[in-house]
Design a protein around this motif. Structure first.
Motif, PDB file in Angstrom:
ATOM      1  N   PRO A  57       0.851  -1.194   0.000  1.00  0.00           N
ATOM      2  CA  PRO A  57       0.000   0.000   0.000  1.00  0.00           C
ATOM      3  C   PRO A  57       0.892   1.251   0.000  1.00  0.00           C
ATOM      4  N   ALA A  59       2.634   3.449   1.787  1.00  0.00           N
ATOM      5  CA  ALA A  59       3.092   3.491   3.180  1.00  0.00           C
ATOM      6  C   ALA A  59       4.613   3.399   3.181  1.00  0.00           C
ATOM      7  N   GLU A  60       5.264   4.426   2.626  1.00  0.00           N
ATOM      8  CA  GLU A  60       6.718   4.342   2.422  1.00  0.00           C
ATOM      9  C   GLU A  60       7.485   4.094   3.714  1.00  0.00           C
ATOM     10  N   GLU A  61       7.103   4.796   4.779  1.00  0.00           N
ATOM     11  CA  GLU A  61       7.831   4.591   6.036  1.00  0.00           C
ATOM     12  C   GLU A  61       7.679   3.140   6.493  1.00  0.00           C
ATOM     13  N   GLY A  62       6.477   2.626   6.358  1.00  0.00           N
ATOM     14  CA  GLY A  62       6.199   1.254   6.763  1.00  0.00           C
ATOM     15  C   GLY A  62       6.974   0.236   5.958  1.00  0.00           C
ATOM     16  N   PHE A  63       6.936   0.360   4.627  1.00  0.00           N
ATOM     17  CA  PHE A  63       7.571  -0.719   3.864  1.00  0.00           C
ATOM     18  C   PHE A  63       9.082  -0.545   3.707  1.00  0.00           C
TER      19      PHE A  63
END
Lengths: 331, 358
Positions: A57, A59-63
């Protein structure tokens, strides 16, 4: 040797590394069924499936963080950030986490992570989608930053980056994706090492240092100046950290003049770094002050004439080169 | 799916469990008290976050971890390291900034780790470890390991974006991870009701279609039961969960904070009376699992263990400044890669200027 686009060179490098090493996987927005916003991952989801080509999704920080964590456990993630502009929401993960981990934990954990992302401007994408931010990362110990300018280097350096045990920011360029050039065929162990610049055009009167798309512009400027009887040497940095300052210094010792051109803003930029190092390494060789040219220090405007005025165009590089050559009596 | 339970657990443990849990909590308590003292003697520098009062939340959640599982923590990580079994002397040495420390003196109080025991770090940025722990769970899933990740963090971390992104990714990818929110009611001096629109953190799991639950974080058995059950579920069914453990930080946010201006004395006293270690001791003695003399023996043991750790840490060698650049990069080719950045300097620093810089 086969003639392919820069995009295809990247795709082939990814394909070969996915094939070679089970631990390699790709992760990013729209890189699967959609084939990548710039089609770099075309066909790979079909070939390797959703586990090896993981769609995320927004969600750059997340992935990016997930890439880091999986790398700490021994996987070799290649994370795509759609454009470098979107990495800003993941800066904490890149600068405060990926870059720090190996040393902060006493050398006990490695982070073999690659982040691929294109920067660049010129398609009227305006202020929030036209930046060249590679120096932000090149400023940071713990990160490696590469920025190839042609298909052969893109192919060889992406393979080298994936095989590297440290986090590597792999800077691509929107304008370069359609550039064609030769890449080696059938040699899956071909790599281009990190930390080696290349003299891509030899000359005796002036050295122009550039990286990524600006190398192409510098070569055009060199051809134009050749018609005025001036021979320009063009050094393609290829890698910003590690930086190969020796190749630049060797060139400046031959030409005695240095101009650095870059697509990003000059202030605190690649040119500033090279100038500082060369002013010491080549103090006795310089026949003119080191000069630099970059994007106008503005947020990129939309309207075409404004955008053209802001870009590090050939005309600007040529004007800076001519001014430098006049100053030292060559022109 | 979410539910809140303040369960009181029947004592379904054997004497060995009781002794192990008591000992590790007593060790953490004594370690933290002596650490505070060493800090005031300036033998420990930087930030130093104590877990006094939170021992049950750490020890109870970590106890059910198996050898193949992984553990992540915040910067309040001394208790985490001790609970996972890192050598006390090496943990103390890290706080002292010594080369025998768990991170060779490069990490300090906030960045403890123990790769051998799969404890992948104390992390310094609030909530930063959450996406990274998700990546560890991704790797376990990728390699089809029968294992899970336990990720500890404070309740203030639930307000940052990374919390949302991490839980969402874990949910959509069905990753084996238990997020343990150690709710100690304050993020520095900001209370949970002041900081969170929904102060009952376990309820946030519902936003991700994830199981959430709350337990008494001062009840080591309640924490252990919930953590064990949720880790089992994560391993076997690839279902992530959010476990909120309610506890209290008896000391300030860090050693530099007295912890008094933003909370009432009554509140602190009330939580002191619910001490997780003394209440557990009382329960296991009353249940006949151990007797008071065994507890006293264990207190003596940890007293000696911590004292020895301090002695060893004080005597250990400091890192050699020549090793300043030792771990900036890890790849074998790093020397060759950086060889042309500046002759004689490891990563491009000018050798001739380094002496006056430092």
């Amino acid at each position: 040797m086969a003639d392919v686009t820069y995009r295809e060179a990247l795709r082939r490098a990814l394909d070969e590394e996915l094939e070679r090493d089970e631990r390699v996987y790709l992760m990013g927005e729209e890189i699967g069924r959609f084939e990548g916003s710039y089609k770099v991952t075309a066909g790979l989801w079909q070939k390797y499936g959703p586990k090896r080509v993981r769609e995320t999704p927004i969600a750059e920080e997340g992935f990016v963080g997930a890439g880091i964590g999986s790398a700490m456990l021994g996987l070799r993630p290649v994370v795509e950030i759609m454009t470098v502009n979107f990495i800003l929401v993941a800066m904490d993960m890149v600068v405060n986490h990926a870059a720090k981990i190996h040393q902060m934990f006493g050398g006990k954990v490695r982070v073999p992570l690659v982040i691929r992302t294109p920067g660049g401007a010129g398609a009227q994408l305006t202020a929030q989608h036209s930046q060249s931010l590679e120096v932000w990362f090149a400023h940071t110990p713990g990160l490696k930053v590469v920025a190839p300018s042609n298909p052969r280097d893109a192919y060889g350096m992406l393979k080298a980056a994936i095989r590297d045990d440290d986090p590597v920011l792999f800077h691509e360029n929107l304008v370069l994706y359609n550039l064609t050039g030769e890449i080696p065929d059938g040699d899956e162990d071909f790599t281009v090492p990190l930390g080696r610049a290349a003299v891509v055009r030899e000359g005796s009167d002036l050295t122009i240092v550039a990286h990524s798309f600006t190398v192409r512009r510098a070569l055009t400027v060199a051809d134009r100046l050749s018609q005025s009887g001036v021979e320009v040497e063009v050094v393609d940095l290829r890698s910003l950290r590690p930086l190969d300052i020796e190749t630049v210094a060797e060139s400046v010792r031959r030409t005695n003049r240095l101009l650095i051109a870059e697509e990003g803003w000059s202030t605190y930029g690649v040119g500033a770094e090279i100038a500082a190092r060369i002013s010491r390494a080549c103090f006795d060789d310089l026949d003119a002050p080191v000069e630099r040219v970059g994007q106008a220090e503005v947020s990129m405007p939309y309207a075409k004439p404004l955008e053209l005025a802001a870009l590090t165009q050939e005309e600007k590089i040529e004007a800076a080169a001519r001014s430098l050559l006049r100053e030292s009596g060559v022109l | 799916m979410a539910r809140a339970e303040e369960r009181t657990t029947a004592l379904e443990i054997d004497p060995a469990d009781a002794r192990r849990l008591y000992r590790v909590m007593a060790l953490i308590r004594r370690f933290e008290e002596r650490t505070e003292e060493q800090y005031t003697r300036a033998r420990i520098g930087g930030y130093c976050h104590l877990a006094i009062g939170e021992e049950a939340a750490h020890a109870g959640a970590i106890d059910p971890l198996r050898e193949d599982d992984y553990l992540f923590a915040s910067y309040r990580d001394h208790g985490t390291a001790l609970a996972v079994g890192s050598p006390t002397a090496a943990v103390m040495a890290e706080l002292f900034g010594k080369s025998t420390g768990v991170a060779g003196g490069y990490g300090g109080s906030m960045h403890l780790l123990d790769v051998e025991r799969h404890f992948l770090g104390g992390w310094g940025i609030v909530g930063g470890q959450l996406p990274i722990a998700v990546g560890a769970a991704l790797a376990l899933d990728y390699t089809e390991a029968d294992a899970a990740v336990l990720c500890q963090f404070g309740e203030a971390a639930t307000n940052i974006g990374a919390f949302h992104e991490a839980l969402n990714l874990a949910a959509i990818w069905n990753l084996p991870i238990v997020f343990q929110c150690i709710n100690n009611l304050y993020g520095m001096g900001t209370s949970v009701t002041q900081a969170s629109g929904e102060p009952e953190q376990w309820k946030r799991a519902a936003a991700y279609g994830m199981h959430g639950e709350r337990v008494d974080g001062n009840d080591v058995l309640a924490v252990r039961e919930a953590s064990g059950r949720l880790l089992d579920q994560a391993r076997a069914e690839r279902r992530p969960a959010l476990l909120e453990t309610m506890t209290y930080r008896i000391r300030g946010h860090s050693v530099a904070d007295a912890g008094k201006v933003y909370r009432e004395r009554d509140e602190i006293e009330q939580w002191r009376s619910r001490d997780p270690i003394t209440s557990f001791a009382q329960r296991i003695v009353e249940a006949g699992l151990v007797d008071e003399s065994e507890l006293e023996e264990m207190r003596q043991e940890v007293e000696v263990e911590v004292a020895e750790a301090i002695k060893e840490a004080a005597a250990a060698p400091a890192p050699d400044p020549a090793q300043l650049y030792a771990h900036v990069y890890g790849d074998e080719a790093r020397g060759e890669q950086f060889a042309r950045m500046d002759a004689g300097a490891p990563f491009g620093e000018r050798e001739e200027t380094r002496s006056w810089r430092t």
